[in-house]
Design a protein around this motif. Structure first.
Motif: not given
Lengths: 245, 232
Positions: A41, A44-45, A48-49, A52, A55, B65, B67, B70, B74, B77, B81, B85
């Motif tokens: 977990q 993954v967080l 992703f952060a 992002a 990018l 992917l 969970p 959380i 996500i 976020l 984003a 963008l």
């Protein structure tokens, strides 16, 4: 650079192994097992952060210049609207002079004046100013004034006035703002710099009086600012010496 | 045939039954903020449409992917984003459009409907279904925005699609109509309270239509399989 066939073969095999691993790892059943784990977990967080922010960072850096160019183009276009192209042969964005404007209540303590010159002689000036007291916030405007203090044109750059009522100050929606062209402090008495409701020269809108009233007052204050600095602005010697400082 | 049945169900949900505004009562902040005119409503609707399709697709693709514990951070976020963008890219490469839509793009972040769709649908469905759901929800939202914008614009100033040519280009000038010539204007409708009042009328109208439809076809209801939205 050239690789011998054996190296390429080995590389290909390696890539195939990685792909196989990734494919297995991304299987829903495998991920379902991983998902309850705290490390997964966190990963993954963080992942992703990271994706992002990378990018966004890359996009921001790669478009910064383009956006600045677009903003310059916008500014140039609004300058051209209030100062006829025939009046100057210099680059307005480079020929500027900052004058103090705190006492005129036009939004900024210092106003950047763009100076239009034809064969070295100042023909007109142009500056952005603000009516800070519009009906729902600041009304940002730009004004061109010729060397004899007559208005060449006024335009509204941005505002938050009521759509359909107050937004008639935009040239796209009504020709109200064009009525200022040719006016000056000399050919219109101070009391006439107001909307008709207040005994002035300019129309108000049905359902919206505050927006045009405050716009007229701000334009009047803008003219006063020009008047106070007229000598300094239209005399090229004064800003040449200023550039050197 | 089952596939097309599912797609039809998603479409009906997005546009009418479970419409973002009428069914879920979400996204009221951007809805009331920008629907002063039909044109603004259309602009906001189109901008939201693009972002909701993209966010639904992305979240559905990454659903294995993510969970459950959380998922909300996500989603937030990803959506934030994505909106940023779109905002940056439009400012750089579609600057003319950005000057009209720019205000709306940043407002999409405040649209809880995107998070709602991510949570209720995209995170449990295949990418194809999620994209289709995004499209339909976006269309349904656009429809309400345009309807509310049009109703408010007509009652506030007597025009319809004023300045559509600024948003869509010169060729759409024909959309601009003066519905009530010589109308004096009704300020309340252009202001936020007018948005609430008109929205209430629209919701009542939708309920009335639903009631009529329900009384007309009582006996012949074939139970169609409910898609997984409520299941898992």
């Amino acid at each position: 650079m050239k690789f011998d066939p054996a190296t390429i073969m080995r590389l290909k095999e390696k890539i195939a192994v990685y792909r196989e691993f990734l494919k297995k790892w991304l299987e829903p059943s495998n991920l379902a097992e991983l998902r309850p784990k705290l490390e997964f977990q966190t990963g993954v967080l963080a992942g992703f952060a990271l994706i992002a922010s990378v990018l966004l960072g890359v996009t921001n850096c790669s478009t910064e210049g383009t956006i600045q160019r677009r903003l310059d183009e916008d500014l140039k276009k609004s300058l051209e609207e209030v100062v006829p192209a025939a009046l100057y042969d210099n680059d307005l964005l480079l020929d500027t002079l900052n004058i103090p404007s705190a006492e005129y209540n036009i939004g900024a303590n210092e106003t950047t004046v763009y100076i239009a010159k034809k064969s070295g002689q100042v023909s007109a000036v142009c500056f952005k100013f603000t009516a800070p007291d519009g009906y729902s916030g600041a009304i940002n405007m730009i004004m061109g004034i010729d060397r004899n203090a007559n208005i060449l044109g006024v335009r509204v750059l941005s505002h938050k006035e009521t759509p359909g009522l107050g937004d008639k100050i935009e040239v796209a929606k009504s020709d109200w703002i064009l009525k200022f062209t040719g006016r000056s402090l000399d050919n219109l008495a101070p009391a006439k710099w107001a909307v008709k409701k207040d005994g002035g020269e300019f129309d108000q809108f049905a359902g919206a009086t505050i927006t045009p009233r405050k716009s007229v007052q701000a334009i009047y204050r803008g003219l006063q600012l020009f008047k106070a600095h007229q000598e300094q602005l239209i005399n090229p010697a004064s800003h040449q010496s200023r550039d050197k400082e | 045939m089952f596939i097309s049945e599912t797609y039809r169900k998603i479409a009906a949900d997005g546009i009418w039954n479970n419409n973002i505004v009428f069914g879920q009562n979400l996204a009221l902040c951007p809805l009331l903020a920008v629907t002063g005119t039909a044109t603004n409503g259309l602009g906001m609707g189109l901008a939201t449409l693009v972002v909701i399709i993209a966010s639904n697709g992305l979240i559905s693709a990454a659903r294995h992917l993510i969970p459950g514990e959380i998922r909300i951070p996500i989603f937030v976020l990803l959506i934030a984003a994505l909106v940023t963008l779109v905002d940056i890219l439009m400012n750089a490469w579609a600057h003319e459009l950005y000057k009209v839509l720019g205000l709306f793009i940043a407002l999409i972040v405040t649209n809880c409907a995107l998070l709602g769709r991510a949570e209720a649908f995209a995170s449990k469905q295949s990418v194809k279904h999620a994209l289709w759901d995004g499209l339909m929800m976006g269309l349904g939202f656009t429809l309400v925005l345009v309807a509310l914008g049009a109703a408010r614009e007509i009652s506030a100033s007597g025009t319809l699609f004023a300045n559509a040519s600024v948003l869509l280009g010169e060729s759409f000038r024909f959309l601009e109509v003066t519905v009530i010539p010589g109308y004096k204007g009704f300020l309340l409708m252009a202001l936020p309270p007018g948005g609430f009042i008109m929205l209430a009328f629209l919701i009542v109208g939708k309920r009335l239509i639903d009631q009529k439809l329900a009384t007309r076809k009582v006996p012949v209801t074939v139970l169609t399989p409910v898609i997984a939205e409520e299941e898992s």
